[in-house]
Design an enzyme around this catalytic site. Structure first.
Site, PDB file in Angstrom:
ATOM      1  CD  GLU A   1      -2.367   1.267   2.843  1.00 36.96           C
ATOM      2  OE1 GLU A   1      -2.703   0.195   3.400  1.00 36.96           O
ATOM      3  OE2 GLU A   1      -2.520   2.378   3.377  1.00 36.96           O
TER       4      GLU A   1
ATOM      5  CE  LYS B   1      -5.332   2.006   8.164  1.00 38.68           C
ATOM      6  NZ  LYS B   1      -4.466   2.925   7.419  1.00 38.68           N
TER       7      LYS B   1
ATOM      8  CB  THR C   1      -2.881   8.232   3.339  1.00 41.01           C
ATOM      9  OG1 THR C   1      -1.983   7.280   3.949  1.00 41.01           O
ATOM     10  CG2 THR C   1      -3.076   9.354   4.345  1.00 41.01           C
TER      11      THR C   1
ATOM     12  NE  ARG D   1       0.236   8.010   5.583  1.00 40.94           N
ATOM     13  CZ  ARG D   1       0.332   7.106   6.536  1.00 40.94           C
ATOM     14  NH1 ARG D   1       1.347   7.140   7.373  1.00 40.94           N
ATOM     15  NH2 ARG D   1      -0.565   6.177   6.666  1.00 40.94           N
TER      16      ARG D   1
END
Ligand code: 3PG
Length: 212
Positions: free
Chosen positions: A39, A127, A67, A43
């Protein structure tokens, strides 16, 4: 490929990639350790380019975008070739953008109310974040109580290590576990590829033991 196939190895390496040039060597280091699922978090400015490079160079890798905080990032992730998306929270605009693009999305939850909302938004893979800070395996089992029969699947992430990994994998509703411990940002920045391969191989041994 469906979500079950993406998560077949039951482990996702959550990575922060500062330089796109590190993307392929990092994914190669994970593959050398036996892990195909990465993943790449949005960011850093390199995220989309990193996803694109891994997808182009390493067809056996399964690459997600993490994210995801905005619909625009969902579009960027899809354009880069991401095969799944992950969000830290339950963002309805992101969920809707992912559904429109056909991107399997795993939104973040940590309370019964959020699980309930996520299921109503037709999200099945959630998640559980931040796993350790939110109560760890005990909290996860408590959430599985009233929701387990719905078919919900959890991807606990946040503060998990090779030591705590087996406890999460033992929970029947856990589809996969996410974590950065195999490839911390510092190790990627240092290009510590063989160390990353070693840590990944160790984690995959734990997964194999849990499957046995
Ligand atoms: C994330 O940043 O999405 C995960 O929380 C990663 O958590 P970790 O760095 O504690 O493994």
């Amino acid at each position: 490929m469906n979500t079950e196939s993406f998560l077949q190895q039951r482990l996702i390496c959550v990575a922060v990639i500062d330089h796109a040039d590190d993307a392929v060597p990092l994914a190669e280091a994970l593959l050398a350790g036996g892990l195909n699922c990465i993943e790449v978090t949005f960011r850093t400015a390199s995220a989309a380019e990193a996803i694109k490079r891994i997808r182009t160079a390493l067809p056996s890798a399964i690459v997600g975008a993490g994210t995801l905080l905005t619909p625009y990032q969902v579009q960027q992730a899809v354009a880069a070739g991401a095969q799944f998306g992950v969000s830290p929270g339950l963002n309805e605009a992101v969920i809707s953008a992912a559904a429109t693009s056909g991107l399997p999305l795993f939104p973040g939850i940590m309370t019964p109310t959020e699980v309930d909302r996520a299921l109503n938004l037709k999200c099945k893979y959630l998640k559980f974040f931040p796993a350790e800070a939110a109560g760890g395996v005990a909290m996860l089992k408590a959430l599985a109580g009233p929701f387990g029969h719905t078919g919900v699947k959890f991807i606990p992430t946040g503060g998990i290590t090779a030591t705590t990994l087996p406890n999460y994998l033992a929970v029947p509703q856990v589809a996969a576990v996410g974590g950065s411990w195999m490839a911390e940002r510092k190790l990627v920045a240092e290009k510590a590829w063989s160390k990353i391969t070693t840590l990944t191989a160790e984690a995959m041994k734990v997964v194999a033991a849990a499957k046995a």
